[in-house]
Scaffold this motif. Structure first.
Motif, short mmCIF file in Angstrom:
data_model
loop_
_atom_site.label_atom_id
_atom_site.label_comp_id
_atom_site.label_asym_id
_atom_site.label_seq_id
_atom_site.Cartn_x
_atom_site.Cartn_y
_atom_site.Cartn_z
N ILE A 175 0.85 -1.20 0.00
CA ILE A 175 0.00 0.00 0.00
C ILE A 175 0.88 1.24 0.00
O ILE A 175 2.01 1.23 0.49
N SER A 176 0.36 2.31 -0.57
CA SER A 176 1.04 3.61 -0.53
C SER A 176 0.23 4.58 0.32
O SER A 176 -0.99 4.69 0.16
N PHE A 177 0.94 5.28 1.21
CA PHE A 177 0.33 6.35 1.99
C PHE A 177 0.90 7.71 1.56
O PHE A 177 0.92 8.65 2.33
N VAL A 178 1.34 7.79 0.29
CA VAL A 178 1.97 9.00 -0.21
C VAL A 178 1.27 9.42 -1.51
O VAL A 178 1.72 9.12 -2.61
N GLY A 187 -0.22 2.84 -14.83
CA GLY A 187 -0.56 1.43 -14.71
C GLY A 187 0.24 0.69 -13.67
O GLY A 187 -0.11 -0.43 -13.29
N ARG A 188 1.32 1.30 -13.21
CA ARG A 188 2.14 0.64 -12.18
C ARG A 188 1.47 0.77 -10.82
O ARG A 188 0.73 1.71 -10.54
N ASN A 189 1.75 -0.20 -9.95
CA ASN A 189 1.27 -0.13 -8.58
C ASN A 189 1.89 1.08 -7.90
O ASN A 189 3.04 1.45 -8.17
N TYR A 190 1.16 1.71 -6.99
CA TYR A 190 1.63 2.94 -6.36
C TYR A 190 2.83 2.75 -5.43
O TYR A 190 3.44 3.73 -5.01
N ILE A 191 3.19 1.50 -5.10
CA ILE A 191 4.41 1.33 -4.31
C ILE A 191 5.66 1.45 -5.17
O ILE A 191 6.78 1.32 -4.66
N THR A 192 5.50 1.71 -6.45
CA THR A 192 6.65 1.88 -7.34
C THR A 192 7.66 2.87 -6.76
O THR A 192 7.30 3.97 -6.34
N ASP A 193 8.92 2.47 -6.74
CA ASP A 193 10.00 3.27 -6.15
C ASP A 193 10.51 4.28 -7.17
O ASP A 193 11.16 3.91 -8.15
N LEU A 194 10.25 5.56 -6.93
CA LEU A 194 10.69 6.62 -7.83
C LEU A 194 12.05 7.17 -7.46
O LEU A 194 12.59 8.01 -8.18
N GLN A 195 12.60 6.67 -6.34
CA GLN A 195 13.90 7.16 -5.88
C GLN A 195 14.93 6.06 -6.08
O GLN A 195 15.37 5.81 -7.19
N TYR A 196 15.35 5.37 -5.06
CA TYR A 196 16.27 4.23 -5.09
C TYR A 196 16.39 3.56 -3.73
O TYR A 196 16.68 2.38 -3.62
N HIS A 197 16.11 4.32 -2.68
CA HIS A 197 16.37 3.88 -1.32
C HIS A 197 15.58 2.62 -0.95
O HIS A 197 16.13 1.64 -0.46
N GLY A 198 14.27 2.64 -1.21
CA GLY A 198 13.43 1.52 -0.81
C GLY A 198 13.77 0.23 -1.51
O GLY A 198 13.76 -0.86 -0.91
N THR A 199 14.07 0.31 -2.80
CA THR A 199 14.44 -0.89 -3.56
C THR A 199 15.76 -1.46 -3.06
O THR A 199 15.92 -2.68 -2.94
#
Length: 478
Positions: A203-206, A219-231
């Motif tokens: 889930i995304s809370f952002v 079309g991507r799930n909202y947890i998609t990492d747009l930065q790099y840290h989480g991945t």
């Protein structure tokens, strides 16, 4: 070879400004290197210390705890009548709401059924001080052996904790054990993470990030990492072992996005994410994030945090948190509450790493040296783990949906980061291996990790290492 940052900053600033969200845009991608690229324009240590201790109140957003651990009937109607919105609520009596005026919040504070009401606040993610991007692209080839991953030669951090011995003995984790990665998202289609992420429990809370996902990756799930840290954090916990190894190989991951592309996180999202994880059967929650605030005048908020952490523990979730990157003595933090090392029922992790290396693939000198940036203190640090140091970073796959390191969109790159954020997922991975062997009580999991750690520094509890640097093989009885 030089790579330039994607030119979306001005557009993003205008977009975020239009919807009233405060942003901190940091140029993190002056990329140049001989054997890889260096992200040289990140926060300095002083800036990170300041960011970690500075919170910004989010207008109109409030966190509530109800007496009796129960949301009263009619609460949602009351919020709606006030023109507000319930972002998340939990049957423990927690509610995260938006759209209230300060006077409306004061009216609610006077209710006899509310034990705590506080304004939501944001803080900056403790981003690594520097980062390296490999100029090589991994060759995609499936492997059942983590030590056979393409970039394993530079992943000094796994032999340092004897994870390779555990893998050789068949300890790769279990899909029945689930992690929650509370961070900036996960690149769930990445070669190293594909098939490991349960999107049904993610889930995304952002919402600001959600809008950018719709724009750049529809079309991507909202947890998609747009930065790099989480991945990077997720792949350190668990990886398919194609680009780089992970502490485990078969563990299930869930993504809970609580930080945006700029590294801004907020307490409402984090608390909601923790409670969401607790009600979706998560075994371990990794929180490579944190901030600090003054205890004076915030006693109710401290109680708020402690109550929620106790709720999460009762749900059987082991929570692992990073100690922070300010080189601060947490024994002398005085009036500062360090979220979340000062919270109950967590495992607080400091960072270690080599002081030198002859090449990107080693050999590495003194891999157990305390990291120069890591917070420390006997009263807070439970255990240490590899986080990177002056001699080498921690390596893991780079998100292919990064707007911050756009070259990662073009191939299977690996990024090297240094920070306690990188140390924490090693401990989370070990927790998952212990749980897969039948020990699932959070207190017992913590004890197993601490009791099996290699006692470094002063005997017993050391200010840098806590009970020691984790040892995966020893914790599993090898």
């Amino acid at each position: 070879m030089k790579y330039k940052n994607i030119l979306f900053g001005v557009i993003a600033l205008l977009f975020f400004g239009a919807i009233g969200c405060d942003t901190n845009i940091v140029d993190q991608n002056n990329l140049s290197s001989e054997s890889g690229a260096v992200l040289s324009n990140e926060f300095s240590m002083d800036q990170m210390a300041t960011a970690a201790e500075t919170n910004s109140i989010i207008d109109g957003e409030y966190l509530l705890l109800f007496k009796g651990n129960k949301i009263p009937k009619g609460f949602s109607d009351d919020i709606e009548d006030k023109g507000g919105n319930i972002i998340y609520q939990h049957d423990s009596g927690f509610a995260y709401v938006s759209g209230l005026t300060s006077s409306q919040a004061e009216e609610m504070r006077a209710r006899k059924d509310i034990s705590e009401l506080t304004a939501n606040a944001s803080f900056s993610l403790n981003l690594p001080n520097d980062a390296e991007l490999s100029s090589e692209e991994a060759v995609a080839s499936s492997t059942q052996n983590p030590a056979g991953s393409f970039f394993y030669a530079r992943q000094w951090h796994y032999p340092a904790i004897d994870a390779d011995q555990a893998w050789a003995a068949g300890y790769l984790g279990s899909e029945d054990v689930t992690f929650a990665i509370l961070d900036g998202g996960i690149d769930y289609t990445n070669l190293d993470l594909s098939g490991l992420v349960d999107l049904s429990r993610s889930i995304s809370f952002v919402p600001t990030d959600d809008a950018l996902v719709d724009i750049y990756f529809p079309g991507r799930n909202y947890i998609t990492d747009l930065q790099y840290h989480g991945t990077h954090v997720a792949a350190t916990v668990a990886s398919n072992g194609i680009i780089g190894a992970g502490t485990t190989s078969k563990t299930t991951l869930t993504g809970i996005k609580v930080c945006d592309v700029f590294g801004d996180c907020n307490f409402g999202a984090i608390f909601s994410g923790l409670l969401f994880a607790s009600e979706t059967g998560v075994d371990v929650a990794n929180m490579s994030l944190g901030g600090g605030f003054l205890k004076a005048g915030n006693g109710n908020f401290v109680g708020f945090i402690n109550s929620l952490m106790n709720t999460v523990r009762r749900a059987g979730v082991t929570v692992v948190v990073s100690a922070g990157n300010s080189a601060a003595d947490l024994d002398k933090d005085g009036n500062i509450y360090n979220a979340f090392c000062d919270s109950p029922n967590v495992i607080c992790v400091s960072a270690t790493g080599p002081i030198a290396s002859q090449s990107v693939n080693g050999p590495f000198t003194d891999v157990d040296a305390p990291a120069v940036y890591s917070n420390f203190g006997r009263s807070s640090i439970d255990v240490a783990a590899p986080g990177g140091n002056t001699g080498a970073p921690v390596w893991a796959t780079c998100t292919q949906t990064s707007l911050v390191v756009p070259v990662c969109q073009t191939g299977n790159f690996i990024v090297g980061l240094s920070g306690t954020s990188m140390a924490s997922p090693h401990v989370s991975g070990l927790a998952a291996l212990i749980i897969s062997q039948g020990t699932n009580n959070p207190g017992q999991v913590k004890s197993a990790i601490l009791q099996s750690a290699d006692d470094l520094g002063q005997n017993g509890t050391d200010k840098f290492y806590g009970k020691g640097r984790i040892n995966v093989a020893k914790a599993l009885g090898l």
